[in-house]
Design a protein around this motif. Structure first.
Motif: not given
Length: 435
Positions: A10-36
Motif C-alpha cells: 500500500i502507498s503512504p497515503s493509503e496507510f495514513f488513510y487507514r490510520n488517520r488517528d495517528l496524525a490527529g484526525f480521529s474524530n470531527p472535533t479533533r480533526s477540525l482543530y488539527t487542520a487549523v
C-alpha cells in the motif's frame, strides 16, 4: 490443505488513510482543530524561513449553518509568504510524505505531514477537492483544484489556471467534516496563544458565527531565520550514516533543470532536442572535456536509457555497486525502479569511482558539525579505522562498527546551538503585555 495467502503493498497515503488517528484526525472535533493548527503553522513557518512578517488570515464557514454539528465546514487559510513554485504545488499538497521539512532545521513541523493529512481527511469526509492559490512573484498566481489519489499517493489535478495578482502568498481551502461547537473554544485559544508567542505576526480569524478575532503584530523584528545544520556524531545511528552516504557522500548531482542546462551546454546541445542514442554518441565524443558532475549524469543516463525530458522526472535513490543495481524514483509513476548496470561498461567505472567517495576523515570533518581534521584523526585511531579508508567501500559490519564508535567517542565537542532561532525576551514580553 493450506489456503493461498495474498501479499499486497500500500502507498503512504493509503496507510495514513487507514490510520488517520495517528496524525490527529480521529474524530470531527479533533480533526477540525488539527487542520487549523497545521495550516496556520505552515504559513508561519513559510514566512519565518524568508524573513517575512506574517499576515495570516483564517476563516471557518459552515456549508449549511442550520444543520447540527458535526457537519461540513470550509476551512480557508491565506498568507503573505513566499508561495510555492507552480510545479511543486501538486506534489506538495497531493502527495503524502513529500515536502520541504525533511532536514535538520528548527521548524514548527518536522515533515509537513499534517497539512496533507488535513487535505486527505477533508477529501474522505466530503469528497470535495482542495483549492490552492500560489504566487511566488506577486504578479502571477497559479490556482489548482485537485484531489489526492489515495491508492497511488499522487495528485489528481482537476483544474489549473493562472491570473494576474498584486501580492505574493499562498492560500488553501478545503471542505471537511468538523464539530465547531466542541472544537471552537480550543481553536480560539490556539489562535490567541499563537499570537502571544508570535508577536511579530498578524493573525485574523473569522469564525462560523460571524465573529472576527484579529491580533495585530506588536513588534516588527523577527528572530533570525533558523539554519540547516549538519548532524552531531552522538546523534546518529547506522541508518543515518547509510542515508548520509546516499544523499551526500556519493556526490551524485541533482538532475534538475539547472543541471540539465549545464549538461546541454557542455555537450553543445543548448538548442537541440536529440534522442537518447544521439545524446550518448555526443557524450563519447566530448567525454574528456566534460566536468565531473556532467560525466556522472551521463553515466546515469547510459543505464537509465532516458532522454533529458524523462531524466528530469526522476531522482536517484541508490547506486549499489556491489549488486550492480541503480535505483531511482519515478515521479510520474510515484514508484521506485531498479535497473541493472553492466560492470564491463565504461560508464559503470565512472559511477564506481564516484561511489568510492571520500576518506573517513574527510567524511567526518565535512558531514558532521564541530569535527575538524585533528578530531577526525583521533577518532579514526580510536575506532581502529585507517584515516584513508574510503567511506563508500565500507561493509554493513563496518558501518555498524563506525556507528558504535561515534556513539562512544568522548572527544567530540558539544552540539552547536547557533542553529536555533529563539524569539527573545523583549519580543515575548511585549507580546504578553498586550494581553
Amino acid at each position: 490443505m493450506s489456503s493461498k495467502e495474498t501479499f499486497t503493498q500500500i502507498s503512504p497515503s493509503e496507510f495514513f488513510y487507514r490510520n488517520r488517528d495517528l496524525a490527529g484526525f480521529s474524530n470531527p472535533t479533533r480533526s477540525l482543530y488539527t487542520a487549523v493548527r497545521e495550516f496556520i503553522e505552515n504559513s508561519l513557518d513559510a514566512c519565518d524561513q524568508k524573513g517575512i512578517l506574517p499576515d495570516v488570515h483564517m476563516s471557518i464557514k459552515a456549508v449549511d449553518a442550520e444543520k447540527p454539528d458535526p457537519k461540513q465546514y470550509v476551512l480557508s487559510v491565506r498568507d503573505n509568504g513566499p508561495g510555492i513554485e507552480s510545479k511543486q504545488v501538486p506534489l506538495a499538497f497531493g502527495t503524502v510524505l513529500y515536502g520541504s521539512k525533511f532536514g535538520l532545521k528548527q521548524a514548527r513541523g518536522m515533515f509537513g505531514l499534517g497539512a496533507t493529512m488535513a487535505i486527505l481527511y477533508g477529501q474522505i469526509t466530503t469528497n470535495k477537492p482542495l483549492i490552492v492559490k500560489s504566487s511566488t512573484d506577486g504578479k502571477i498566481q497559479d490556482e489548482y483544484e485537485m484531489l489526492l489519489d489515495i491508492q497511488k499517493n499522487k495528485p489528481v489535478i482537476l483544474k489549473h489556471e493562472t491570473k494576474e495578482v498584486a501580492k505574493a502568498g499562498l492560500s488553501l481551502s478545503i471542505r471537511l467534516e468538523g464539530d465547531y461547537s466542541k472544537a471552537g473554544s480550543k481553536i480560539r485559544d490556539y489562535v490567541y496563544q499563537t499570537s502571544l508567542i508570535t508577536p511579530y505576526a498578524t493573525i485574523t480569524f473569522d469564525d462560523p458565527k460571524g465573529d472576527k478575532y484579529r491580533y495585530t503584530k506588536v513588534v516588527r523584528t523577527m528572530p533570525p531565520s533558523p539554519t540547516i545544520i549538519r548532524p552531531h556524531p552522538h546523534g546518529i545511528d547506522v541508518e543515518t550514516i547509510r542515508r548520509m552516504l546516499l544523499d551526500t557522500h556519493y556526490q551524485i548531482p541533482a538532475v534538475d533543470d539547472n543541471m540539465i542546462l549545464k549538461v546541454r551546454k557542455e555537450l553543445g546541445l543548448a538548442n537541440k532536442n536529440l534522442s537518447y542514442s544521439e545524446i550518448m554518441d555526443k557524450t563519447q565524443k566530448k567525454w574528456k572535456a566534460l566536468t565531473r558532475p556532467v560525466r556522472t549524469v551521463m553515466a546515469l543516463m547510459s543505464f537509465l536509457k532516458m532522454d533529458f525530458e524523462k531524466l528530469s522526472k526522476t531522482t536517484i535513490e541508490e547506486i549499489d555497486i556491489g549488486n550492480k543495481k541503480l535505483t531511482y524514483w519515478d515521479f510520474g509513476e510515484s514508484q521506485s525502479v531498479s535497473v541493472d548496470m553492466d560492470p564491463e561498461s565504461f560508464y559503470y567505472k565512472q559511477l564506481a569511482s564516484t561511489v568510492q567517495g571520500e576518506t573517513l576523515t574527510s567524511f567526518l570533518s565535512k558531514r558532521f558539525q564541530r569535527v575538524g581534521p585533528t578530531t577526525a584523526l583521533k577518532f579514526a585511531e580510536f575506532a581502529k579505522f585507517k584515516p584513508e579508508h574510503r567511506i563508500g567501500t565500507m561493509t554493513n559490519q563496518e558501518l555498524v562498527k563506525l556507528s558504535d564508535a561515534l556513539q562512544s567517542f568522548d572527544d567530540f565537542l558539544a552540539p552547536d546551538p547557533s542553529c536555533l532561532a529563539p524569539l527573545g525576551e523583549s519580543p515575548l514580553e511585549k507580546g504578553m503585555q498586550r494581553f
